[in-house]
Design a protein around this motif. Structure first.
Motif, PDB file in Angstrom:
ATOM      1  N   PHE A 169       0.897  -1.137   0.035  1.00  0.00           N
ATOM      2  CA  PHE A 169      -0.021   0.135   0.092  1.00  0.00           C
ATOM      3  C   PHE A 169       0.762   1.326   0.235  1.00  0.00           C
ATOM      4  O   PHE A 169       2.083   1.298   0.337  1.00  0.00           O
ATOM      5  N   THR A 170       0.344   2.221  -0.499  1.00  0.00           N
ATOM      6  CA  THR A 170       1.230   3.527  -0.445  1.00  0.00           C
ATOM      7  C   THR A 170       0.215   4.806   0.352  1.00  0.00           C
ATOM      8  O   THR A 170      -1.013   4.567   0.354  1.00  0.00           O
ATOM      9  N   LEU A 171       0.880   5.599   0.925  1.00  0.00           N
ATOM     10  CA  LEU A 171       0.162   6.493   1.667  1.00  0.00           C
ATOM     11  C   LEU A 171       1.149   7.504   2.127  1.00  0.00           C
ATOM     12  O   LEU A 171       2.421   7.409   2.125  1.00  0.00           O
ATOM     13  N   ALA A 172       0.612   8.857   1.705  1.00  0.00           N
ATOM     14  CA  ALA A 172       1.392  10.082   1.920  1.00  0.00           C
ATOM     15  C   ALA A 172       2.140  10.195   3.508  1.00  0.00           C
ATOM     16  O   ALA A 172       1.419   9.524   4.382  1.00  0.00           O
ATOM     17  N   ARG A 173       3.366  10.632   3.361  1.00  0.00           N
ATOM     18  CA  ARG A 173       3.957  10.660   4.593  1.00  0.00           C
ATOM     19  C   ARG A 173       3.273  11.178   5.885  1.00  0.00           C
ATOM     20  O   ARG A 173       3.242  10.639   7.002  1.00  0.00           O
ATOM     21  N   GLN A 174       2.605  12.155   5.647  1.00  0.00           N
ATOM     22  CA  GLN A 174       1.897  12.891   6.784  1.00  0.00           C
ATOM     23  C   GLN A 174       0.757  12.069   7.397  1.00  0.00           C
ATOM     24  O   GLN A 174       0.358  11.591   8.282  1.00  0.00           O
ATOM     25  N   ASP A 175       0.028  11.372   6.433  1.00  0.00           N
ATOM     26  CA  ASP A 175      -1.034  10.365   6.556  1.00  0.00           C
ATOM     27  C   ASP A 175      -0.298   9.285   7.294  1.00  0.00           C
ATOM     28  O   ASP A 175      -1.096   8.654   8.053  1.00  0.00           O
ATOM     29  N   LEU A 176       0.714   8.712   6.872  1.00  0.00           N
ATOM     30  CA  LEU A 176       1.219   7.518   7.727  1.00  0.00           C
ATOM     31  C   LEU A 176       1.748   7.711   8.928  1.00  0.00           C
ATOM     32  O   LEU A 176       1.350   7.080   9.722  1.00  0.00           O
ATOM     33  N   ARG A 177       1.998   8.915   9.176  1.00  0.00           N
ATOM     34  CA  ARG A 177       2.413   9.495  10.482  1.00  0.00           C
ATOM     35  C   ARG A 177       1.357   9.347  11.547  1.00  0.00           C
ATOM     36  O   ARG A 177       1.232   9.122  12.682  1.00  0.00           O
ATOM     37  N   LEU A 178       0.083   9.973  10.847  1.00  0.00           N
ATOM     38  CA  LEU A 178      -0.967  10.087  11.870  1.00  0.00           C
ATOM     39  C   LEU A 178      -1.415   8.452  11.955  1.00  0.00           C
ATOM     40  O   LEU A 178      -1.684   8.443  13.285  1.00  0.00           O
TER      41      LEU A 178
END
Length: 256
Positions: free
Chosen positions: A214-223
């Motif tokens: 899966f891929t997720l933007a860094r900011q969303d991943l940190r949340l």
């Protein structure tokens, strides 16, 4: 098993020094679950089992059972995850995985599913070179799901909306809600994004072999990662020293 002899594969989750040259190993096995193994002379320079008796060693073990205790009779390493051991940050993270697994894995049925999850996480970190934050986020949430602690992530627990608006995760009640919806008796809630919610659902329900696809933007991943940490702390009612140790190696912006 023959005359108290058991041959099994197992991953060392913890090693504790005892007496002059012995160790007590906490080992996760697919058949026996989480067990304690006494390794006589494991700390001796002449021991044949030094490598097999270290943290995160995946071994084939021959055990003798006496009462409630298992004693190491023979051991050969199957995998030492050298790629993890050669990087202090990845080793610290893998140690957190081991401590968290030891906490939630109580029976053999759970161990049969959780052991492959942990082995794959170590492989992803050490051999595939996956981004640690991706592995950490996916491993923690999937482990919680396997251990029966997963949140209800199908929609807002108040209004029923499939994708909550301004989504929040209530880590006390273990449910998603819209930012504008209120839960009676609700506790600590952490913000997510729609992308983070979709990633959470994927992690909880995807086929095991595709856990990291899966891929997720860094900011969303940190949340999503921070929500996982908070969820563990509340649901398991404890902190993890290995997590604190891992965070000591992170850049300041990653640990904010």
């Amino acid at each position: 098993m023959d005359n108290g002899i058991i041959v099994t594969a197992g991953l060392v989750l913890r090693e504790t020094e005892t007496k002059e040259s012995d160790k007590i190993l906490t080992v996760l096995t697919p058949e026996l679950g989480r067990i304690s193994v006494i390794a006589k002379g494991a700390r001796s320079r002449r021991s044949k089992y030094t490598a097999a008796c270290q943290l995160l060693a995946y071994d084939e073990m021959t055990l003798r059972r006496k009462g409630e205790w298992y004693y190491l009779a023979e051991a050969g390493t199957l995998e030492l995850f050298d790629g993890v051991r050669q990087d202090i940050q990845r080793l610290a993270l893998a140690s957190y995985f081991a401590e968290l697994t030891e906490t939630v894995c109580q029976d053999a049925l759970a161990a049969a599913e959780i052991l492959p999850l942990l082995l794959n996480a170590l492989f992803a970190l050490g051999t595939l070179g996956k981004e640690p934050l991706v592995v950490k986020t996916a491993f923690v949430w999937r482990l919680l799901e396997m251990a029966g602690f997963a949140p209800l992530a199908d929609g807002c627990a108040v209004c029923g909306r499939e994708m909550p608006q301004a989504p929040m995760l209530d880590v006390v009640q273990g449910v998603l809600r819209c930012g504008g919806c209120r839960l009676s008796g609700g506790g600590l809630s952490l913000p997510l994004t729609e992308s983070a919610v979709q990633a959470l659902r994927y992690i909880l329900y995807c086929p095991p072999k595709k856990l990291y696809a899966f891929t997720l933007a860094r900011q969303d991943l940190r949340l999503l990662d921070r929500a996982g940490e908070a969820f563990c702390a509340v649901q398991l009612d404890r902190g993890f020293r290995t997590l604190d140790y891992y965070k000591a190696f992170l850049p300041v912006e990653e640990d904010e």
